[in-house]
Scaffold this active site. Structure first.
Site: not given
Ligand code: APR
Length: 314
Positions: A16, A124, A181
């Site tokens: 979060a 992610v 990435h």
């Protein structure tokens, strides 16, 4: 617990923090799904969720969000977005996060697999390519259901820099950045266009090379400015484009970090390449023609990822 599903679909966002909370916000503001926001810190996901629910009367969305520290609440999610972990600080590379985030990811995805065995995972947490591989191996989900978010973000940065250089509106620019990435990502000017016109006809090679370099350092540029964390607006927008393509079965062709079984000459590795994203996750791996040099760059990019995978003894 979510009392009832209002949107029909359920997306869990793990973590979060900046990226996770912004993903959650974008998902409910678009009424794409109900969201469960989960974090290890007590109160944090609950507070963020309540704050977002209190925005609903003004923003006008019907989707619900709850915050929790208990994986039971994530049960039967359609999609799980994993952002849990440590973000980069100035001077840190994505690879510096390797060992710390690997521990976190292993624990997180074991819990997810237990409660949502049919979910599609969007990874992610960085270093992205390695964490996606780790999640795939740990959950033993089908590889079409464990997808890393990187290419959409790297391409969005590339698209923005091209738009800026040409003074055109960013949404007109289409572009592909493939590979890992990290510093070894592979921007593809040949496949980058403004309303169909290749950028190689609009910008000189020097400018294109500058934009390629800025794109490769796009994440670090933001870390350098923020000083206390890493980017989250563009990363969350990128995640939500993938979530939308899956939930609405849009079949968008997007560059995603996926497991390769020999495509592009790469095997047993996660790497960024174009795929078609449908309700089943990776519906198709798109094979585009690459020059010898582009293939070589893709291979180098994967070698760097393989080295890190070895360090984890997966
Ligand atoms: N389970 C659940 N949540 C966890 C766990 C865990 N085991 N460990 C850490 N977290 C939570 C933290 O409590 C924090 O709230 O993950 C959240 C991460 O949030 P931020 O520190 O704000 O990081 P953020 O900017 O969101 O980046 C998260 O995404 O882009 C990547 O490199 C970035 O790996 C990083 C990740």
């Amino acid at each position: 617990m979510l009392k009832e599903r209002k949107m029909g679909k359920k997306v869990t966002v793990v973590g979060a923090g900046f990226v996770g909370a912004t993903c959650a916000r974008r998902i409910i503001e678009k009424d794409l799904a109900d969201v469960v926001l989960i974090d290890i810190i007590e109160g944090l996901p609950q507070g963020r969720a309540l704050d977002l629910m209190e925005s609903a009367p003004i923003e006008g969305y019907s989707a619900q969000i709850i915050g929790t520290n208990d994986y039971k609440d994530t049960k039967n999610s359609d999609i799980v977005v994993v952002t849990a972990g440590i973000a980069r600080k100035p001077g840190m590379s994505r690879d510096d996060l390797l060992q710390i985030n690997a521990k976190i990811i292993k624990d997180v995805v074991e819990n997810i697999a237990k409660f949502s065995p049919n979910a599609i995972l969007i990874m992610v947490t960085n270093p992205l390519d390695v964490m996606s591989y780790l999640a795939y191996k740990t959950t033993k989900f089908k590889s079409s259901k464990v997808i890393g978010m990187a290419g959409v973000l790297d391409s969005a940065r590339y698209r923005f820099f091209i738009a800026q250089a040409l003074g055109v509106t960013p949404s007109l620019v289409n572009a592909f950045v493939l590979g890992g990435h990290g510093d070894s990502m592979v921007p593809l000017p040949r496949y980058s266009t403004v309303n169909g016109i290749p950028i190689t006809q609009l910008l000189d090679i020097k400018k294109i090379n500058q934009i390629n370099e800025r794109t490769k350092n796009g994440g670090a540029e933001i870390v350098g400015l923020l000083k206390t964390g890493s980017a989250y607006y563009a990363p969350s927008a990128s995640v939500v484009e993938m979530v939308k393509s899956i939930l609405l079965n849009e079949n968008r062709i997007l560059p995603c970090c996926v497991f390769l079984k020999g495509e592009y000459g790469l095997k047993d590795i996660y790497c960024g390449i174009p795929v078609r994203l449908s309700k089943n996750g990776v519906e198709e791996i798109i094979k585009i023609d690459l020059t010898k040099e582009e293939l070589e760059s893709l291979k180098n990019s994967s070698e760097a990822v393989k080295k890190n995978i070895k360090k984890l003894n997966i």
